[in-house]
Design an enzyme around this catalytic site. Structure first.
Site, PDB file in Angstrom:
ATOM      1  N   ARG A  59      43.424 -44.971 -25.302  1.00 17.01           N
ATOM      2  CA  ARG A  59      43.136 -44.663 -26.791  1.00 17.01           C
ATOM      3  C   ARG A  59      42.500 -44.631 -26.767  1.00 17.01           C
ATOM      4  O   ARG A  59      41.646 -43.752 -27.058  1.00 17.01           O
ATOM      5  CB  ARG A  59      44.600 -43.812 -27.245  1.00 17.01           C
ATOM      6  CG  ARG A  59      45.532 -43.187 -26.901  1.00 17.01           C
ATOM      7  CD  ARG A  59      46.537 -42.666 -28.155  1.00 17.01           C
ATOM      8  NE  ARG A  59      45.915 -41.625 -28.377  1.00 17.01           N
ATOM      9  CZ  ARG A  59      46.069 -40.832 -30.170  1.00 17.01           C
ATOM     10  NH1 ARG A  59      46.677 -41.504 -30.552  1.00 17.01           N
ATOM     11  NH2 ARG A  59      45.344 -40.206 -30.382  1.00 17.01           N
ATOM     12  N   ASP A  94      40.360 -41.922 -33.901  1.00 24.09           N
ATOM     13  CA  ASP A  94      39.111 -41.717 -33.362  1.00 24.09           C
ATOM     14  C   ASP A  94      38.560 -42.427 -34.475  1.00 24.09           C
ATOM     15  O   ASP A  94      38.150 -41.955 -35.809  1.00 24.09           O
ATOM     16  CB  ASP A  94      39.492 -40.226 -32.753  1.00 24.09           C
ATOM     17  CG  ASP A  94      39.038 -39.410 -33.424  1.00 24.09           C
ATOM     18  OD1 ASP A  94      38.214 -39.292 -34.183  1.00 24.09           O
ATOM     19  OD2 ASP A  94      39.928 -38.466 -33.480  1.00 24.09           O
ATOM     20  N   HIS A 109      45.954 -43.298 -41.361  1.00 26.01           N
ATOM     21  CA  HIS A 109      46.282 -43.547 -40.643  1.00 26.01           C
ATOM     22  C   HIS A 109      46.108 -44.835 -39.767  1.00 26.01           C
ATOM     23  O   HIS A 109      46.811 -44.872 -38.538  1.00 26.01           O
ATOM     24  CB  HIS A 109      47.231 -42.505 -40.041  1.00 26.01           C
ATOM     25  CG  HIS A 109      47.804 -41.206 -40.813  1.00 26.01           C
ATOM     26  ND1 HIS A 109      48.275 -40.152 -40.000  1.00 26.01           N
ATOM     27  CD2 HIS A 109      48.955 -41.492 -41.674  1.00 26.01           C
ATOM     28  CE1 HIS A 109      49.029 -39.156 -40.971  1.00 26.01           C
ATOM     29  NE2 HIS A 109      49.475 -40.642 -41.694  1.00 26.01           N
ATOM     30  N   CYS A 117      46.609 -58.025 -38.387  1.00 27.23           N
ATOM     31  CA  CYS A 117      46.850 -59.048 -38.198  1.00 27.23           C
ATOM     32  C   CYS A 117      48.753 -58.457 -39.087  1.00 27.23           C
ATOM     33  O   CYS A 117      48.479 -58.209 -40.140  1.00 27.23           O
ATOM     34  CB  CYS A 117      46.742 -60.184 -38.794  1.00 27.23           C
ATOM     35  SG  CYS A 117      48.415 -61.600 -38.648  1.00 27.23           S
ATOM     36  N   ASN A 201      42.669 -23.606 -39.617  1.00 33.46           N
ATOM     37  CA  ASN A 201      43.744 -24.024 -38.424  1.00 33.46           C
ATOM     38  C   ASN A 201      43.913 -23.418 -37.474  1.00 33.46           C
ATOM     39  O   ASN A 201      42.934 -22.063 -37.273  1.00 33.46           O
ATOM     40  CB  ASN A 201      44.875 -23.975 -39.133  1.00 33.46           C
ATOM     41  CG  ASN A 201      46.175 -25.839 -38.650  1.00 33.46           C
ATOM     42  OD1 ASN A 201      45.074 -26.443 -37.929  1.00 33.46           O
ATOM     43  ND2 ASN A 201      47.386 -26.084 -38.190  1.00 33.46           N
TER      44      ASN A 201
END
Length: 235
Positions: A59, A94, A109, A117, A201
């Site tokens: 990705r 992204d 997110h 880490c 939407n």
């Protein structure tokens, strides 16, 4: 204060889909033949780190072949020109908002071009592959993982988001399913604090009924139209 001084915008996969970004929630919930549960949970990472790391490596590599679309560019224009408070909260991992020019932006997110880490919690910008057991540049532990908020983990900067929603005069949700919490509850928080609410939407979401106004269509069309109206109102 102008009634529309403060804006909070939530963006989801529907914003980046028109740029060609593969989404988690496609038909059947599959990507490269794997369920989301197989590649986006702490249990999946512990069970098969090679698979999970490869999923995000692919990705990350795919970002080189996509570009911001009209919706990203319109939001960046709003970010640059809006005289009041503005926060774009994205569920997307992204970097298309940044590449379009948005600055008042928060990735709840995580980000594909970042590594986390698991030992010390340090975050580092990352390009290319991230094999399991890669050493952390901060503490040296062989514990770097994709800087992605897995299902079951707490999204980033929730206190900042909740405070912005409490101050918002308008909350706008763009290209989201309305099915993933806590983001799906933002509209209710904003309404409770007195904000106007708008959904843009491709099709009605699971939470469309919670918005004062819900408009359907491609983000690349709806978002520029809304941004033009907002900027015209303060011109």
């Amino acid at each position: 204060m102008n009634r529309l001084d403060s804006i909070v915008i939530l963006t989801g996969a529907g914003v980046s889909a028109e740029s060609g970004i593969a989404t988690f929630r496609g038909p059947g919930g599959l990507w490269e033949g794997h369920r989301v549960e197989d590649v986006c949970t702490p249990q999946a990472l512990a069970r098969d780190p090679v698979l999970v790391h490869r999923f995000y490596d692919l990705r990350r590599a795919a970002l080189a072949s996509v570009a911001p679309n009209a919706a990203h560019l319109a939001l960046a224009r709003l970010d640059a020109a809006w005289p009041g408070e503005l926060l774009i909260v994205t569920q997307n991992v992204d970097d298309l908002h940044e590449r379009a020019g948005a600055r008042r932006l928060l990735h709840m997110h995580g980000e594909l071009r970042s590594a986390l880490c698991a030992a010390c919690g340090a975050q580092a910008g990352w390009e290319g592959d991230l094999p399991p057991c890669t050493p952390c540049p901060s503490c040296g532990a062989a514990a770097l993982r994709p800087d992605i908020v897995f299902f079951g983990e707490m999204p980033y900067q929730m206190e900042v988001i909740e405070a912005a929603l409490a101050r918002a005069d308008i909350f706008v949700s763009i290209g989201t399913s309305g099915a993933v919490y806590p983001a799906a509850g933002f509209v209710q928080t904003a309404r409770w604090h007195g904000a106007d609410t708008l959904e843009l939407n491709l099709e009605p979401s699971a939470g469309s009924h919670l918005f004062a106004d819900s408009r359907t269509g491609p983000a690349s069309v709806l978002v520029p139209e809304w941004v033009e109206a907002m900027l015209a109102a303060v011109a």
